[in-house]
Design a protein around this motif. Structure first.
Motif, PDB file in Angstrom:
ATOM      1  N   PRO A  67       0.832  -1.207   0.000  1.00  0.00           N
ATOM      2  CA  PRO A  67       0.000   0.000   0.000  1.00  0.00           C
ATOM      3  C   PRO A  67       0.866   1.257   0.000  1.00  0.00           C
ATOM      4  N   VAL A  68       0.292   2.348  -0.451  1.00  0.00           N
ATOM      5  CA  VAL A  68       0.965   3.644  -0.486  1.00  0.00           C
ATOM      6  C   VAL A  68       0.315   4.544   0.556  1.00  0.00           C
ATOM      7  N   VAL A  69       1.151   5.311   1.263  1.00  0.00           N
ATOM      8  CA  VAL A  69       0.680   6.304   2.220  1.00  0.00           C
ATOM      9  C   VAL A  69       1.378   7.616   1.877  1.00  0.00           C
ATOM     10  N   PHE A  70       0.648   8.720   1.948  1.00  0.00           N
ATOM     11  CA  PHE A  70       1.221  10.032   1.679  1.00  0.00           C
ATOM     12  C   PHE A  70       1.549  10.752   2.982  1.00  0.00           C
ATOM     13  N   ALA A  71       2.734  11.355   3.043  1.00  0.00           N
ATOM     14  CA  ALA A  71       3.129  12.251   4.132  1.00  0.00           C
ATOM     15  C   ALA A  71       3.357  13.610   3.477  1.00  0.00           C
ATOM     16  N   ALA A  72       2.293  14.415   3.391  1.00  0.00           N
ATOM     17  CA  ALA A  72       2.325  15.665   2.629  1.00  0.00           C
ATOM     18  C   ALA A  72       2.416  16.881   3.533  1.00  0.00           C
ATOM     19  N   HIS A  73       3.152  17.881   3.049  1.00  0.00           N
ATOM     20  CA  HIS A  73       3.268  19.155   3.753  1.00  0.00           C
ATOM     21  C   HIS A  73       2.933  20.289   2.789  1.00  0.00           C
ATOM     22  N   SER A  74       2.161  21.238   3.253  1.00  0.00           N
ATOM     23  CA  SER A  74       1.878  22.475   2.549  1.00  0.00           C
ATOM     24  C   SER A  74       1.351  22.222   1.136  1.00  0.00           C
ATOM     25  N   PRO A 105      -2.049  24.931   2.802  1.00  0.00           N
ATOM     26  CA  PRO A 105      -2.006  26.373   2.524  1.00  0.00           C
ATOM     27  C   PRO A 105      -3.256  26.843   1.781  1.00  0.00           C
ATOM     28  N   ASP A 106      -3.615  28.079   1.986  1.00  0.00           N
ATOM     29  CA  ASP A 106      -4.778  28.668   1.334  1.00  0.00           C
ATOM     30  C   ASP A 106      -4.329  29.398   0.068  1.00  0.00           C
ATOM     31  N   PRO A 107      -4.684  28.899  -1.127  1.00  0.00           N
ATOM     32  CA  PRO A 107      -4.259  29.567  -2.355  1.00  0.00           C
ATOM     33  C   PRO A 107      -4.785  30.996  -2.498  1.00  0.00           C
ATOM     34  N   ALA A 108      -5.838  31.340  -1.751  1.00  0.00           N
ATOM     35  CA  ALA A 108      -6.372  32.699  -1.792  1.00  0.00           C
ATOM     36  C   ALA A 108      -5.717  33.598  -0.744  1.00  0.00           C
ATOM     37  N   GLY A 109      -4.830  33.025   0.075  1.00  0.00           N
ATOM     38  CA  GLY A 109      -4.178  33.799   1.129  1.00  0.00           C
ATOM     39  C   GLY A 109      -3.063  34.685   0.595  1.00  0.00           C
ATOM     40  N   ARG A 110      -2.765  35.746   1.329  1.00  0.00           N
ATOM     41  CA  ARG A 110      -1.728  36.701   0.914  1.00  0.00           C
ATOM     42  C   ARG A 110      -0.338  36.083   0.870  1.00  0.00           C
ATOM     43  N   ALA A 111      -0.080  35.065   1.686  1.00  0.00           N
ATOM     44  CA  ALA A 111       1.257  34.479   1.758  1.00  0.00           C
ATOM     45  C   ALA A 111       1.481  33.371   0.729  1.00  0.00           C
ATOM     46  N   GLY A 143      -5.049  29.522   7.762  1.00  0.00           N
ATOM     47  CA  GLY A 143      -5.595  29.636   9.107  1.00  0.00           C
ATOM     48  C   GLY A 143      -6.438  28.438   9.509  1.00  0.00           C
ATOM     49  N   VAL A 144      -6.802  28.419  10.778  1.00  0.00           N
ATOM     50  CA  VAL A 144      -7.614  27.330  11.335  1.00  0.00           C
ATOM     51  C   VAL A 144      -8.948  27.194  10.601  1.00  0.00           C
ATOM     52  N   PRO A 145      -9.690  28.274  10.350  1.00  0.00           N
ATOM     53  CA  PRO A 145     -10.960  28.094   9.641  1.00  0.00           C
ATOM     54  C   PRO A 145     -10.764  27.444   8.265  1.00  0.00           C
ATOM     55  N   PHE A 146      -9.717  27.841   7.537  1.00  0.00           N
ATOM     56  CA  PHE A 146      -9.468  27.264   6.216  1.00  0.00           C
ATOM     57  C   PHE A 146      -9.136  25.781   6.331  1.00  0.00           C
ATOM     58  N   SER A 147      -8.211  25.414   7.217  1.00  0.00           N
ATOM     59  CA  SER A 147      -7.821  24.001   7.335  1.00  0.00           C
ATOM     60  C   SER A 147      -8.988  23.149   7.834  1.00  0.00           C
ATOM     61  N   HIS A 166       4.204  27.195  10.452  1.00  0.00           N
ATOM     62  CA  HIS A 166       3.848  26.448   9.247  1.00  0.00           C
ATOM     63  C   HIS A 166       4.188  24.952   9.371  1.00  0.00           C
ATOM     64  N   ILE A 167       4.428  24.492  10.570  1.00  0.00           N
ATOM     65  CA  ILE A 167       4.714  23.080  10.883  1.00  0.00           C
ATOM     66  C   ILE A 167       5.858  22.583   9.984  1.00  0.00           C
ATOM     67  N   ASN A 168       6.949  23.320  10.022  1.00  0.00           N
ATOM     68  CA  ASN A 168       8.126  22.997   9.219  1.00  0.00           C
ATOM     69  C   ASN A 168       9.352  22.893  10.117  1.00  0.00           C
TER      70      ASN A 168
END
Length: 191
Positions: A67-74, A105-111, A143-147, A166-168
């Protein structure tokens, strides 16, 4: 009873890749079954290129029947969501046992990186395999609401780890054993 094969964990960094102190890089060094998906351009991410690269990586990782498992960030999280909802054939999605989606990450966010293209709007449908969205209360990229909204749309378990940016690598998580434990909740991951 046949023993389940050890999963192949695909590590999916975000924009600009994950450096030496990042938990993803540390996991790769500590676990032989973890391998990084090498994206075609870390500084100019294009959704189509990243999703096609992920599709090829899933094919290669699942070739041994494990099986495959993803460990994704951002941005790796958005790549997983797009791949699962728009790119992958059903037989391809069936190879995935789960995904740990950290710091969406929020693609609509300023950062959000201006050089990243095609990641908005975020897919808003249930993902076809188990997922966990891990969020920080002070993430400048989402942000929390987005996630929380992503987790609800994707059918994910949502976990907050408090104020960790950013949990990095800058978050001081080291080998981040909690994250490894969450991966193990999908299938058994060897130490």
């Amino acid at each position: 009873m046949a023993l389940q094969k050890e999963p192949n964990v695909l590590v999916l960094p975000g924009y600009l890749d994950s450096g030496p102190g990042h938990w993803q890089t540390r996991w790769e060094a500590a676990h032989t079954s973890f391998s990084r998906v090498r994206m075609p351009d870390w500084g100019q991410p294009v959704r189509d290129d990243w999703c096609r690269t992920l599709d090829a990586a899933v094919t290669a990782a699942a070739s041994d029947g494990a099986p495959v498992v993803f460990a994704a960030h951002s941005l790796g999280c958005l790549t997983v969501a797009w791949w699962a909802s728009r790119y992958a054939a059903p037989a391809q999605r069936d190879k995935v046992a789960g995904a740990l989606l950290v710091a969406v990450p929020d693609p609509a966010g300023r950062a959000f990186p201006a050089s990243a293209s095609g990641f908005a709007p975020v897919p808003d449908e249930r993902l076809p395999f188990p997922t966990i969205v891990v969020a920080s209360t002070d993430d400048p990229y989402g942000g929390v609401p987005f996630s929380h909204a992503c987790a609800a749309a994707w059918g994910s378990r949502w976990i907050s780890i408090g104020a960790r940016g950013h949990i990095n690598a800058d978050s001081g998580l080291g080998d981040w054993q909690d994250g490894v434990s969450w991966l193990k909740s999908f299938v058994s991951v060897a130490s």
